[in-house]
Design a protein around this motif. Structure first.
Motif, PDB file in Angstrom:
ATOM      1  N   GLY A 108       0.824  -1.198   0.000  1.00  0.00           N
ATOM      2  CA  GLY A 108       0.000   0.000   0.000  1.00  0.00           C
ATOM      3  C   GLY A 108       0.861   1.251   0.000  1.00  0.00           C
ATOM      4  N   HIS A 109       0.251   2.381  -0.321  1.00  0.00           N
ATOM      5  CA  HIS A 109       0.997   3.645  -0.403  1.00  0.00           C
ATOM      6  C   HIS A 109       1.480   4.104   0.971  1.00  0.00           C
ATOM      7  CE1 HIS A 109       0.195   4.270  -4.619  1.00  0.00           C
ATOM      8  NE2 HIS A 109      -1.089   4.043  -4.425  1.00  0.00           N
ATOM      9  N   ASN A 110       0.796   3.707   2.026  1.00  0.00           N
ATOM     10  CA  ASN A 110       1.150   4.158   3.376  1.00  0.00           C
ATOM     11  C   ASN A 110       1.903   3.100   4.169  1.00  0.00           C
ATOM     12  OD1 ASN A 110      -0.171   6.668   2.982  1.00  0.00           O
ATOM     13  ND2 ASN A 110      -2.142   5.695   3.398  1.00  0.00           N
ATOM     14  N   GLY A 111       2.524   2.158   3.483  1.00  0.00           N
ATOM     15  CA  GLY A 111       3.270   1.119   4.180  1.00  0.00           C
ATOM     16  C   GLY A 111       2.352   0.037   4.725  1.00  0.00           C
ATOM     17  N   MET A 112       2.789  -0.626   5.788  1.00  0.00           N
ATOM     18  CA  MET A 112       2.030  -1.733   6.354  1.00  0.00           C
ATOM     19  C   MET A 112       2.286  -1.816   7.850  1.00  0.00           C
ATOM     20  SD  MET A 112       2.302  -5.786   5.410  1.00  0.00           S
ATOM     21  CE  MET A 112       3.570  -6.140   6.607  1.00  0.00           C
ATOM     22  N   ILE A 113       1.233  -2.149   8.610  1.00  0.00           N
ATOM     23  CA  ILE A 113       1.341  -2.341  10.055  1.00  0.00           C
ATOM     24  C   ILE A 113       1.195  -3.829  10.358  1.00  0.00           C
ATOM     25  CG2 ILE A 113       0.292  -1.823  12.289  1.00  0.00           C
ATOM     26  CD1 ILE A 113      -0.545   0.855  11.219  1.00  0.00           C
ATOM     27  N   ILE A 127       6.163  -0.716   8.635  1.00  0.00           N
ATOM     28  CA  ILE A 127       7.245  -0.833   7.662  1.00  0.00           C
ATOM     29  C   ILE A 127       6.939   0.083   6.485  1.00  0.00           C
ATOM     30  CG2 ILE A 127       6.152  -2.901   6.692  1.00  0.00           C
ATOM     31  CD1 ILE A 127       8.909  -3.755   5.712  1.00  0.00           C
ATOM     32  N   VAL A 128       7.948   0.834   6.051  1.00  0.00           N
ATOM     33  CA  VAL A 128       7.807   1.773   4.937  1.00  0.00           C
ATOM     34  C   VAL A 128       8.974   1.557   3.981  1.00  0.00           C
ATOM     35  CG1 VAL A 128       7.707   4.196   4.252  1.00  0.00           C
ATOM     36  CG2 VAL A 128       6.644   3.465   6.401  1.00  0.00           C
ATOM     37  N   LEU A 129       8.678   1.463   2.685  1.00  0.00           N
ATOM     38  CA  LEU A 129       9.720   1.276   1.689  1.00  0.00           C
ATOM     39  C   LEU A 129      10.518   2.556   1.497  1.00  0.00           C
ATOM     40  CD1 LEU A 129       7.897  -0.768  -1.087  1.00  0.00           C
ATOM     41  CD2 LEU A 129       9.384  -1.611   0.715  1.00  0.00           C
ATOM     42  N   ASP A 130      11.786   2.411   1.103  1.00  0.00           N
ATOM     43  CA  ASP A 130      12.631   3.573   0.856  1.00  0.00           C
ATOM     44  C   ASP A 130      12.231   4.308  -0.421  1.00  0.00           C
ATOM     45  OD1 ASP A 130      14.140   3.152   3.130  1.00  0.00           O
ATOM     46  OD2 ASP A 130      15.588   1.875   2.111  1.00  0.00           O
ATOM     47  N   ALA A 131      11.581   3.613  -1.354  1.00  0.00           N
ATOM     48  CA  ALA A 131      11.133   4.225  -2.606  1.00  0.00           C
ATOM     49  C   ALA A 131       9.795   3.634  -2.987  1.00  0.00           C
ATOM     50  CB  ALA A 131      12.160   4.006  -3.710  1.00  0.00           C
ATOM     51  N   ASP A 132       9.038   4.357  -3.791  1.00  0.00           N
ATOM     52  CA  ASP A 132       7.723   3.873  -4.212  1.00  0.00           C
ATOM     53  C   ASP A 132       7.867   2.599  -5.040  1.00  0.00           C
ATOM     54  OD1 ASP A 132       6.416   5.967  -2.987  1.00  0.00           O
ATOM     55  OD2 ASP A 132       6.453   7.232  -4.779  1.00  0.00           O
ATOM     56  N   PRO A 133       7.097   1.571  -4.725  1.00  0.00           N
ATOM     57  CA  PRO A 133       7.186   0.306  -5.470  1.00  0.00           C
ATOM     58  C   PRO A 133       6.399   0.377  -6.774  1.00  0.00           C
ATOM     59  CG  PRO A 133       5.511   0.136  -3.796  1.00  0.00           C
ATOM     60  CD  PRO A 133       6.127   1.499  -3.627  1.00  0.00           C
ATOM     61  N   SER A 134       6.636  -0.596  -7.651  1.00  0.00           N
ATOM     62  CA  SER A 134       5.854  -0.683  -8.881  1.00  0.00           C
ATOM     63  C   SER A 134       4.466  -1.216  -8.546  1.00  0.00           C
ATOM     64  CB  SER A 134       6.543  -1.626  -9.876  1.00  0.00           C
ATOM     65  OG  SER A 134       6.512  -2.966  -9.393  1.00  0.00           O
ATOM     66  N   PRO A 135       3.463  -0.957  -9.384  1.00  0.00           N
ATOM     67  CA  PRO A 135       2.100  -1.421  -9.105  1.00  0.00           C
ATOM     68  C   PRO A 135       1.982  -2.932  -8.972  1.00  0.00           C
ATOM     69  CG  PRO A 135       2.119   0.232 -10.847  1.00  0.00           C
ATOM     70  CD  PRO A 135       3.547  -0.149 -10.599  1.00  0.00           C
TER      71      PRO A 135
END
Length: 224
Positions: A108-113, A127-135
């Motif tokens: 998701g755009h807001n990470g995951m809990i 958890i939040v990714l360092d860069a936006d992932p691909s769809p």
């Protein structure tokens, strides 16, 4: 902490520091090919490389590898915490959080809990990714930089998201950590996704909305 104005010569310039012959690197021309050759020649590398927030190589088996070492700064790893770079991937001992109940998870755009089943405390983590992932990005496990998640409220750590094909096959072993894996297999192959950060939100917290539950396991992995 240094940089170079000619990116393709980075690995050539530092080859002498790690007892690697520069001629073996000069046989390649591109930045990516030289970095791959350099890592294979060094062989034993810091196990923290996959967690660096930097652009990665696109080669199969090297998606965990940074495109540049000058871009990642100092790694948070002890000198004896090494992993082995092989033509098929990076092999080392890692701790991961596997989400076996959910299979592959869309990001998701807001990470995951999430929280961890049978954990010593009831902490909730984000958890939040360092860069936006691909769809089309999917994962079913979180690879930890250390041997455990950040223990204190507000503490953060580096991690990475990966996909382990074996998780579906051991779905019935979720509650049995000792048997959580493929029997008779020395290492588990996992597909590297992206670097990320994980934060301990609080103890005994009940967040609103759906919260995923994972199982913490330490195994020998091959990152591809």
């Amino acid at each position: 902490g240094r940089a170079t104005s000619k990116a393709e010569d980075e690995t050539v310039a530092i080859s002498g520091l790690v007892d690697v012959s520069p001629k073996d690197i000069l046989a390649h021309s591109s930045v990516e090919d030289r970095m791959k050759a350099f890592l294979l020649l060094v062989h034993d590398v810091p196990r923290g490389l996959p967690f660096a927030s930097s652009e990665k190589l696109a080669f199969e088996g090297f998606r965990w590898a940074p495109r540049s070492l000058t871009a990642i700064g100092k790694l948070e790893s002890e000198s004896d915490e090494l992993a082995r770079c092989t033509p098929t991937g990076l092999e080392g001992d890692y701790t991961f959080i596997g989400f076996v109940d959910d299979g592959a998870l869309e990001w998701g755009h807001n990470g995951m809990i999430f929280h961890v089943r049978e954990a010593e405390n009831n902490s909730v983590y984000a958890i939040v990714l360092d860069a936006d992932p691909s769809p089309t990005f999917h994962f079913n496990a979180i690879l930890l930089h250390g041997s455990s998640l950040p223990p204190l409220s507000g503490a953060s750590g580096n991690c990475a998201v990966v996909f382990l094909p074996f998780l579906k096959e051991v779905h019935n072993c979720v509650g049995d950590s000792a048997n959580f894996g493929l029997q008779g297999q020395d290492r588990l192959v996992c597909e590297y996704g992206a670097s990320a950060s994980v934060t301990n939100l609080s103890l005994d917290r009940e967040p609103s909305g759906f919260m995923k539950c994972g199982v913490q396991i330490r195994r020998r992995l091959l990152l591809t």
